[in-house]
Motif scaffolding. Structure first.
Motif, PDB file in Angstrom:
ATOM      1  N   ILE A 176     -25.751 -13.804   7.955  1.00 16.82           N
ATOM      2  CA  ILE A 176     -24.843 -12.749   7.251  1.00 16.82           C
ATOM      3  C   ILE A 176     -25.211 -12.611   5.821  1.00 16.82           C
ATOM      4  O   ILE A 176     -25.724 -11.309   5.412  1.00 16.82           O
ATOM      5  N   VAL A 177     -25.379 -13.521   5.102  1.00 10.17           N
ATOM      6  CA  VAL A 177     -26.156 -13.396   3.742  1.00 10.17           C
ATOM      7  C   VAL A 177     -27.379 -12.841   3.767  1.00 10.17           C
ATOM      8  O   VAL A 177     -27.914 -12.415   2.896  1.00 10.17           O
ATOM      9  N   THR A 178     -28.258 -13.587   4.460  1.00  9.07           N
ATOM     10  CA  THR A 178     -29.667 -13.226   4.613  1.00  9.07           C
ATOM     11  C   THR A 178     -30.198 -11.746   4.611  1.00  9.07           C
ATOM     12  O   THR A 178     -30.728 -11.145   4.141  1.00  9.07           O
ATOM     13  N   ALA A 179     -29.336 -11.333   5.871  1.00 11.21           N
ATOM     14  CA  ALA A 179     -29.299  -9.707   5.996  1.00 11.21           C
ATOM     15  C   ALA A 179     -28.800  -8.908   4.724  1.00 11.21           C
ATOM     16  O   ALA A 179     -29.640  -8.067   4.420  1.00 11.21           O
ATOM     17  N   GLU A 180     -27.836  -9.397   4.335  1.00  7.58           N
ATOM     18  CA  GLU A 180     -27.266  -8.594   2.974  1.00  7.58           C
ATOM     19  C   GLU A 180     -28.389  -8.653   1.771  1.00  7.58           C
ATOM     20  O   GLU A 180     -28.487  -7.928   1.156  1.00  7.58           O
ATOM     21  N   LEU A 181     -28.952  -9.930   1.588  1.00  8.08           N
ATOM     22  CA  LEU A 181     -29.948 -10.075   0.700  1.00  8.08           C
ATOM     23  C   LEU A 181     -31.006  -9.412   1.098  1.00  8.08           C
ATOM     24  O   LEU A 181     -31.991  -8.903   0.047  1.00  8.08           O
ATOM     25  N   SER A 182     -31.756  -9.253   2.122  1.00  8.79           N
ATOM     26  CA  SER A 182     -32.786  -8.550   2.551  1.00  8.79           C
ATOM     27  C   SER A 182     -32.573  -7.143   2.174  1.00  8.79           C
ATOM     28  O   SER A 182     -33.445  -6.271   1.560  1.00  8.79           O
TER      29      SER A 182
END
Length: 285
Positions: free
Chosen positions: A239-245
């Motif tokens: 979840i956080v990785t997708a938002e960071l991207s």
């Protein structure tokens, strides 16, 4: 009129503004030298506290450690007072993150008169002051990275809340089930809260081994929660990785980079390079 303005611009800074520039800013040689020396003093003070906790060292160098700790505490007290003195809004600094950390870093030594010597070791909290290294050494890209991570976590707070709620429900169910299955034969599962402790330790793949199921059915439930733990542990990361991207792509297109300039009004950092006013309080930078 232009000559008057030019003369005013060339007029040397007042001592308070000059002190603020040295203590709070790292753009000038004097300011950077001050901050580097401060970091060295913080590292040395932390080293003293760490060595003091070793009994053999404390036995032979206890007096030296005490003198060194008081030296650093007085030094940091003077620095803290100077920050309050030169800040445009002292209360803003006092109640800011760094202001609270600066205060907490000197309190343990003074509290030695009220409690045992052990409280003095809480002075290691001054390690948080090392965060100023990001500003001092111009690690602006790291500040930008920290801001992106904070924004990503905040943007995904609802999804993470749902995830945590799912984990809590699973832990309660597993705890109740293991208490029912193992409670009569295993003292480690004598209550639902104690069984929930085991479920949390198992789901997070920590596995202390202090409590283990012994019945076949209990082991089956343990296997289920282990697999569930491995399945759930990747959810918040994704979840956080997708938002960071997404944030990184937006920042890359916009070309936004943060600076390390400190606002003299609200004492906050992280402004855009072309900013004239603070993005947090609106004051002129």
């Amino acid at each position: 009129m232009s000559e008057t303005n030019a003369a005013q611009e060339k007029k040397p800074l007042a001592w308070r503004e000059r002190l603020y520039e040295i203590i709070f800013e790292a753009d000038t040689p004097a300011g950077k030298t001050f901050d580097v020396l401060l970091l060295i003093a913080i590292l040395l003070s932390i080293l003293v506290i760490m060595l003091e906790s070793v009994k053999s060292y404390d036995l032979h160098f206890g007096k030296e450690f005490t003198i060194a700790e008081w030296f650093f505490t007085i030094l940091f007290t003077i620095e803290y007072a100077a920050r309050i003195l030169c800040a445009r809004r002292p209360l803003r600094y006092v109640f800011s993150f760094y202001g609270v950390v600066d205060l907490l870093s000197i309190l343990p030594t003074y509290l030695i008169f009220l409690d045992s010597d052990e409280i003095q070791r809480l002075g290691v909290i001054r390690a948080l002051r090392l965060l100023r290294a990001f500003r001092i050494f111009k690690l602006g890209h790291m500040l930008s990275g920290a801001a992106e991570l904070r924004a990503a976590i905040w943007a995904t707070r609802s999804k993470i809340t749902v995830f945590l709620a799912t984990v809590v429900i699973a832990v309660v169910i597993e705890g109740a089930a293991l208490n029912l299955i193992e409670g009569s034969d295993n003292p480690g599962f004598s209550s639902i809260p104690q069984s929930m402790y085991w479920a949390i330790v198992t789901m997070t793949t920590v596995g202390y081994g202090d409590v283990t199921p012994v019945t076949p059915l209990g082991k089956c439930f343990a296997a289920v929660i282990m697999i569930l733990g491995y399945s759930l542990i990747i959810v918040p990361t994704g979840i956080v990785t997708a938002e960071l991207s997404h944030i990184y792509s937006s920042e890359k297109l916009g070309g936004s980079h943060l600076t390390t300039q400190v606002c003299p009004e609200c004492m906050r950092e992280g402004h855009d390079p072309d900013a004239t006013f603070c993005k947090f309080c609106g004051s002129r930078l």
